[in-house]
Write a protein that holds these residues in place. Structure first.
Motif, PDB file in Angstrom:
ATOM      1  N   LYS A  55       0.485  -1.099  -0.242  1.00 18.51           N
ATOM      2  CA  LYS A  55       0.065   0.289   0.040  1.00 18.51           C
ATOM      3  C   LYS A  55       0.884   1.095  -0.076  1.00 18.51           C
ATOM      4  O   LYS A  55       0.239   2.382  -0.697  1.00 18.51           O
ATOM      5  CB  LYS A  55      -0.900   0.206   1.495  1.00 18.51           C
ATOM      6  N   ASP A  59       1.296   3.633  -2.734  1.00 17.47           N
ATOM      7  CA  ASP A  59       0.685   5.494  -2.741  1.00 17.47           C
ATOM      8  C   ASP A  59       1.576   6.407  -3.109  1.00 17.47           C
ATOM      9  O   ASP A  59       1.432   7.033  -4.061  1.00 17.47           O
ATOM     10  CB  ASP A  59      -0.028   5.785  -1.180  1.00 17.47           C
ATOM     11  N   SER A  77      -3.430  12.274   0.306  1.00 14.00           N
ATOM     12  CA  SER A  77      -4.234  11.376   1.262  1.00 14.00           C
ATOM     13  C   SER A  77      -5.445  11.764   2.167  1.00 14.00           C
ATOM     14  O   SER A  77      -5.895  13.323   1.349  1.00 14.00           O
ATOM     15  CB  SER A  77      -3.233  11.471   1.893  1.00 14.00           C
ATOM     16  N   PRO A  78      -6.258  10.821   2.499  1.00 13.12           N
ATOM     17  CA  PRO A  78      -7.248  11.129   3.210  1.00 13.12           C
ATOM     18  C   PRO A  78      -7.458  12.460   3.829  1.00 13.12           C
ATOM     19  O   PRO A  78      -8.047  13.067   4.427  1.00 13.12           O
ATOM     20  CB  PRO A  78      -7.618   9.951   4.216  1.00 13.12           C
ATOM     21  N   THR A 324     -12.770   6.315  -3.153  1.00 16.40           N
ATOM     22  CA  THR A 324     -13.516   5.723  -2.565  1.00 16.40           C
ATOM     23  C   THR A 324     -12.884   5.832  -0.992  1.00 16.40           C
ATOM     24  O   THR A 324     -13.548   5.312   0.707  1.00 16.40           O
ATOM     25  CB  THR A 324     -13.672   4.142  -2.461  1.00 16.40           C
ATOM     26  N   ASP A 325     -11.906   5.779  -1.291  1.00 19.94           N
ATOM     27  CA  ASP A 325     -10.891   4.989   0.964  1.00 19.94           C
ATOM     28  C   ASP A 325     -10.760   6.249   1.478  1.00 19.94           C
ATOM     29  O   ASP A 325     -10.192   6.280   1.961  1.00 19.94           O
ATOM     30  CB  ASP A 325      -9.238   4.643   0.855  1.00 19.94           C
ATOM     31  N   SER A 327      -9.606   8.964  -0.193  1.00 17.27           N
ATOM     32  CA  SER A 327      -7.760  10.295  -0.736  1.00 17.27           C
ATOM     33  C   SER A 327      -8.587  10.512  -1.776  1.00 17.27           C
ATOM     34  O   SER A 327     -10.221  10.846  -2.187  1.00 17.27           O
ATOM     35  CB  SER A 327      -6.834   8.776  -0.786  1.00 17.27           C
TER      36      SER A 327
END
Length: 428
Positions: A55, A59, A77-78, A324-325, A327
């Motif tokens: 991951k 990323d 990122s989120p 969807t996560d 981010s």
């Protein structure tokens, strides 16, 4: 005739028969590229000196892929995505600067007014050489932002090389929660309103129109000096609606992507409350993006005279695509064009009158070190320092306006021009 028909048929069949070839080759190329990426991913995961997860590697790959495209495309990122949403809403933590990357160097686009960076003396065009002792050489824009941002009350030390200086200086700046007051006003003379827009956020148009309405309750509005200097931009929708406040009809801006069919035009809404008084708009090298959209539209519609210096030249469109996560990716998808078809990108907006800012006294703090010289105490509605004053508001406003005009040659010129515009238009 039959020979020509036969040749045409043969060419058509030949074209159809070979058409799948390039597509298959493209598919093979894609497969080889993905295979190579997977191999390198495995090598790094198994052989790198520190353990890394897939991951993390993926990323970082996405981040690098986007950042190699241009200075403005990025992986969010989120946490980054959340920070960006807070920024456009008008409140965030940090020191209050807009930065970009140019030829591998981290460059200040503009300090945001009334923030720690602004008060510490950072200027548009400054180079950030180090962040907390770490060189920015080779640092990505995302890494620079991450290092500059931090918890409220903590300190970040920036090694800064000011424009026109040969010696860098280290500037410690205490981070803070930064509420952005995006519209400020001051009466310059009876009927002549100074209107300063610091950033294009969700509330900018509403606040701008409210400030104009408040002024009209006390004065007959005769003219506006609209200050977009050091305004780094913001939301496209707000740029359109701000311009729509002063433009009755027609195109405000259009954007054009890779395909001709992707062109999208944004129009004035025939606003019944359109402000029609004479205007002069101030711009400088810190006026970027949404500021340039508004300035370009006002200029192309002959709605306002532009005074100052050439703007920053950030005319690319970034589309935010949430994942969807939590981010998101920020991808450059198009370029902005003024109503007359001028590209803003890397060119900027040239003012009608190019008038550099001239500091009244090089050794005087009032010059604000080569930036426009409006301060918090100059603006109506600011909080007093608690020491009180025996002067009435009218006298205080007149003194503030006089002080602002003495310290700012661009503002003085703008006021004289806006007062002369009706007469100049009659001469035309």
């Amino acid at each position: 005739m039959r020979v020509s028909l036969w040749i045409f048929t043969f060419l058509l069949l030949f074209t159809l028969s070979v058409a799948p070839g390039p597509t298959m080759a493209d598919n093979d190329d894609h497969y080889e590229a993905l295979k190579r990426f997977s191999q390198i991913l495995d090598i790094i995961e198994n052989s790198y000196v520190k353990p890394l997860t897939k991951k993390e590697l993926i990323d970082n790959s996405i981040r690098g892929m986007l950042e190699q495209l241009d200075p403005h495309s990025a992986y969010l990122s989120p946490d980054d995505f959340k920070d960006m949403q807070e920024d456009t809403a008008g409140k965030f933590s940090g020191i209050g600067i807009e930065i970009t990357q140019e030829q591998g160097r981290i460059l200040v686009v503009t300090p945001i007014e009334d923030t720690p960076a602004y008060k510490a003396g950072l200027l548009a065009g400054d180079l950030i050489l180090e962040i907390n002792g770490e060189s920015t050489q080779g640092m990505t824009l995302k890494d620079a932002v991450d290092r500059i941002r931090g918890e409220k009350g903590t300190t970040v030390r920036l090694m800064i090389l000011h424009k026109d200086s040969n010696k860098p200086v280290e500037i410690p700046i205490v981070r803070g929660t930064i509420p952005i007051v995006n519209v400020k006003t001051q009466s310059l003379e009876d009927g002549y309103l100074y209107l300063r827009l610091t950033k294009f956020q969700e509330s900018s148009t509403r606040n701008l129109r409210e400030k104009i309405a408040e002024y009209q309750q006390q004065h007959t509005l005769k003219g506006i000096v609209f200050d977009l200097r050091n305004n780094p931009g913001g939301l496209l929708g707000q740029a359109v609606s701000v311009a729509d406040t002063f433009i009755g009809e027609g195109t405000i801006v259009y954007m054009q992507g890779q395909e001709k069919a992707s062109r999208k035009d944004f129009y004035a809404s025939n606003n019944e409350n359109e402000i029609t008084v004479p205007m002069v708009t101030l711009i400088n090298a810190g006026s970027a993006s949404a500021s340039e959209i508004v300035a370009g539209a006002l200029q192309d519609h002959n709605r306002s005279l532009l005074v100052g210096e050439r703007s920053f030249g950030k005319g690319s469109v970034q589309t935010i695509m949430p994942m969807t996560d939590g981010s998101a990716i920020k991808l450059t998808t198009a370029l902005y064009y003024t109503p007359n078809g001028r590209s803003i990108q890397a060119k900027g907006i040239e003012p009608d009158l190019n008038i550099p800012f001239v500091a009244p006294n090089k050794d005087d703090d009032s010059q604000m070190r080569n930036r426009f010289t409006v301060r918090e105490k100059d603006l109506s509605g600011h909080l007093e320092n608690g020491q009180g004053s025996a002067k009435n508001k009218k006298d205080t406003d007149a003194e503030k306006a006089k002080d602002m005009l003495q310290r700012d040659n661009q503002l003085r010129m703008a006021l004289e021009l806006v007062k002369s515009l009706p007469r100049l238009k009659e001469i035309k």
